[in-house]
Design an enzyme around this catalytic site. Structure first.
Site, PDB file in Angstrom:
ATOM      1  N   TYR A 111      -2.261  13.108   2.528  1.00  0.00           N
ATOM      2  CA  TYR A 111      -0.843  12.790   2.274  1.00  0.00           C
ATOM      3  C   TYR A 111      -0.424  11.272   3.017  1.00  0.00           C
ATOM      4  O   TYR A 111      -0.696  11.009   3.948  1.00  0.00           O
ATOM      5  CB  TYR A 111       0.186  13.417   2.631  1.00  0.00           C
ATOM      6  CG  TYR A 111       0.315  14.813   1.819  1.00  0.00           C
ATOM      7  CD1 TYR A 111       0.615  14.966   0.437  1.00  0.00           C
ATOM      8  CD2 TYR A 111      -0.032  16.362   2.258  1.00  0.00           C
ATOM      9  CE1 TYR A 111       1.073  15.983  -0.190  1.00  0.00           C
ATOM     10  CE2 TYR A 111      -0.026  17.320   1.584  1.00  0.00           C
ATOM     11  CZ  TYR A 111       0.468  17.210   0.417  1.00  0.00           C
ATOM     12  OH  TYR A 111       0.348  18.295  -0.207  1.00  0.00           O
ATOM     13  N   ARG A 137      18.137  24.048  35.507  1.00  0.00           N
ATOM     14  CA  ARG A 137      18.281  24.665  34.026  1.00  0.00           C
ATOM     15  C   ARG A 137      19.173  25.717  34.319  1.00  0.00           C
ATOM     16  O   ARG A 137      20.444  25.628  34.270  1.00  0.00           O
ATOM     17  CB  ARG A 137      16.996  25.175  33.365  1.00  0.00           C
ATOM     18  CG  ARG A 137      15.871  24.278  33.308  1.00  0.00           C
ATOM     19  CD  ARG A 137      14.789  24.522  32.599  1.00  0.00           C
ATOM     20  NE  ARG A 137      14.221  25.649  32.938  1.00  0.00           N
ATOM     21  CZ  ARG A 137      12.898  26.136  32.520  1.00  0.00           C
ATOM     22  NH1 ARG A 137      12.401  25.334  31.620  1.00  0.00           N
ATOM     23  NH2 ARG A 137      12.415  27.263  32.952  1.00  0.00           N
ATOM     24  N   LYS A 182       6.810  36.434  27.881  1.00  0.00           N
ATOM     25  CA  LYS A 182       7.543  36.040  26.965  1.00  0.00           C
ATOM     26  C   LYS A 182       7.003  35.420  25.728  1.00  0.00           C
ATOM     27  O   LYS A 182       5.685  35.239  25.520  1.00  0.00           O
ATOM     28  CB  LYS A 182       8.783  34.956  27.637  1.00  0.00           C
ATOM     29  CG  LYS A 182       7.833  33.722  28.002  1.00  0.00           C
ATOM     30  CD  LYS A 182       8.678  32.937  28.895  1.00  0.00           C
ATOM     31  CE  LYS A 182       7.957  31.581  29.565  1.00  0.00           C
ATOM     32  NZ  LYS A 182       8.666  30.854  30.609  1.00  0.00           N
ATOM     33  N   MET A 242      -0.639  21.229   5.799  1.00  0.00           N
ATOM     34  CA  MET A 242      -0.067  22.778   6.066  1.00  0.00           C
ATOM     35  C   MET A 242      -1.244  23.792   6.020  1.00  0.00           C
ATOM     36  O   MET A 242      -1.309  24.427   6.984  1.00  0.00           O
ATOM     37  CB  MET A 242       1.160  22.877   4.960  1.00  0.00           C
ATOM     38  CG  MET A 242       1.674  24.175   5.230  1.00  0.00           C
ATOM     39  SD  MET A 242       3.059  24.646   4.133  1.00  0.00           S
ATOM     40  CE  MET A 242       4.261  23.656   4.235  1.00  0.00           C
TER      41      MET A 242
HETATM   42  C1  LIG Z   1       7.583  30.852  31.731  1.00  0.00           C
HETATM   43  C2  LIG Z   1       7.839  31.137  32.884  1.00  0.00           C
HETATM   44  C3  LIG Z   1       7.101  31.163  33.893  1.00  0.00           C
HETATM   45  C4  LIG Z   1       5.558  31.408  33.432  1.00  0.00           C
HETATM   46  O1  LIG Z   1       5.041  30.061  33.570  1.00  0.00           O
HETATM   47  P1  LIG Z   1       3.591  29.615  33.398  1.00  0.00           P
HETATM   48  O2  LIG Z   1       3.360  28.062  33.505  1.00  0.00           O
HETATM   49  O3  LIG Z   1       3.189  29.989  32.033  1.00  0.00           O
HETATM   50  O4  LIG Z   1       2.602  30.351  34.378  1.00  0.00           O
HETATM   51  C5  LIG Z   1       7.204  32.053  35.163  1.00  0.00           C
HETATM   52  N1  LIG Z   1       8.692  31.638  35.717  1.00  0.00           N
HETATM   53  C6  LIG Z   1       9.802  31.507  34.773  1.00  0.00           C
HETATM   54  C7  LIG Z   1      10.951  31.375  35.276  1.00  0.00           C
HETATM   55  C8  LIG Z   1       9.479  31.080  33.481  1.00  0.00           C
HETATM   56  O5  LIG Z   1      10.293  30.785  32.763  1.00  0.00           O
END
Ligand SMILES: *Cc1c(COP(=O)(O)O)cnc(C)c1O
Length: 348
Positions: free
Chosen positions: A243, A121, A22, A290
């Site tokens: 800054y 969630r 992802k 930046m």
């Molecule tokens: C992001 C995610 C993972 C991967 O998790 P890692 O900690 O990066 O290994 C696996 N399952 C779900 C549902 C996730 O949202």
């Protein structure tokens, strides 16, 4: 990454390793990442969004992977584009089961099901898994590949929440006899065989993060972030830089200015605790802006413009970078911006 993948395959025992790619392959580019993992044997991938699934499908070309979309049909209108790209939704509500079945009609449609065992969630509440099983039985066209759940505290192996979630998921799975399971992300794989299930879903450890979110020698750095020194200046004790006088020199010191900043993905919040590796020495951050940042090179006095500093990589491990920024390693990777020029080595 290929070595980390092989390690996760070995440590997942008989389970299939389905990489999570992802957020553009954890910020590293879903095309090169996806193709390299395919070359290492991956045939099932997870993404979060429909658009990420479409991107991965295009990037994989002829490689006919199973691509699962974790968001499922959070928008019920996504069923048509999901099917068009041959993506498999992870269904998170009974309403999504009904919608996917109605949309796909007589065609045999693959899906997975998310049971919430305590992350709170998304997913069907573990106590309502029978309801989901009934909906699936009524939707005779759906082909349930596996049921999954997600651990909330797997990076802390002694946390009692792990056993509680395992117990709840095991009980919920009884409504789906003979169906495969997926429970472990990177950290869960290392909680023991009870947690591994049939399909593991590692993300961060593929990209070099330790399963406990501290550096782990079993996982090698995948991304290296480097920047050249633009200038070196002397600061007198009490003189400030940046800054709002972000940094004040506690003593007479040398400050090297690097051509990199938070627009490239160096987290600004780490200005007081991060460090860069240069000439074999770890040099603390002083300022992060930046487009440029400053590091205290008092311990590396020979530094000159053009010398390269490492902000992330084999000498500045991902988990240490995350700890210095008070965040998780995942965020450090996904914040790497497109402005940072990318060079891929050993691309598939
Ligand atoms: C992001 C995610 C993972 C991967 O998790 P890692 O900690 O990066 O290994 C696996 N399952 C779900 C549902 C996730 O949202």
């Amino acid at each position: 990454m290929a070595r980390n993948h092989a390690r996760l395959i070995a440590d997942s025992g008989s389970a299939e390793v389905a990489p999570v790619v992802k957020a553009d392959g954890y910020g590293l580019g879903v095309g090169p990442v996806g193709r390299r993992l395919w070359a290492g044997g991956a045939r099932t991938f997870f993404v979060a969004r429909l658009s990420e699934g479409q991107d991965l499908r295009r990037e994989l070309g002829e490689r006919d992977a199973d691509i699962l979309v974790l968001d499922g049909l959070s928008d019920l209108a996504d069923a048509a584009p999901m099917a068009a790209a041959r993506l498999t939704p992870v269904l998170n509500r009974v309403r999504e089961i009904e919608a996917w079945s109605a949309f796909t009609g007589a065609a045999r449609a693959p899906c997975a099901l998310h049971i919430d065992s305590g992350m709170n969630r998304v997913g069907i509440d573990h106590e309502r898994s029978r309801e989901a099983a009934t909906a699936l039985a009524l939707a005779r066209n759906l082909d349930l590949g596996f049921v999954m759940s997600h651990l909330s505290c797997a990076a802390e192996p002694d946390h009692p929440r792990n056993a509680l979630q395992l117990e709840r998921f095991t009980a919920a799975r009884k409504a789906f006899p003979g169906v495969k399971s997926s429970f472990a992300a990177s950290a869960g794989i290392y909680l023991g065989p009870d947690y591994v299930g049939d399909i593991t879903r590692p993300g961060i450890s593929l990209f070099g993060g330790g399963p406990r979110e501290v550096p782990d020698p079993r996982f090698a750095a995948v991304a290296t972030l480097q920047a050249p020194v633009m200038a070196v200046r002397d600061l007198a004790a009490g003189e400030s830089a940046g800054y709002g006088r972000m940094f004040t020199a506690p003593r007479a010191m040398k400050l090297a200015i690097l051509a990199i900043g938070y627009a490239d993905g160096v987290l600004r919040g780490s200005h007081a605790s991060g460090s860069a590796h240069i000439a074999g020495v770890d040099c603390p951050f002083a300022i992060v802006a930046m487009d440029m940042m400053g590091i205290d090179v008092s311990k590396a006095p020979g530094i000159e413009p053009g010398d390269m500093a490492e902000l992330l990589g084999p000498n500045r491990q991902l988990d240490d970078v995350a700890i210095a920024a008070a965040t998780v390693p995942h965020e450090c990777l996904v914040r790497l911006s497109q402005r940072a020029e990318r060079v891929y080595l050993g691309e598939a």
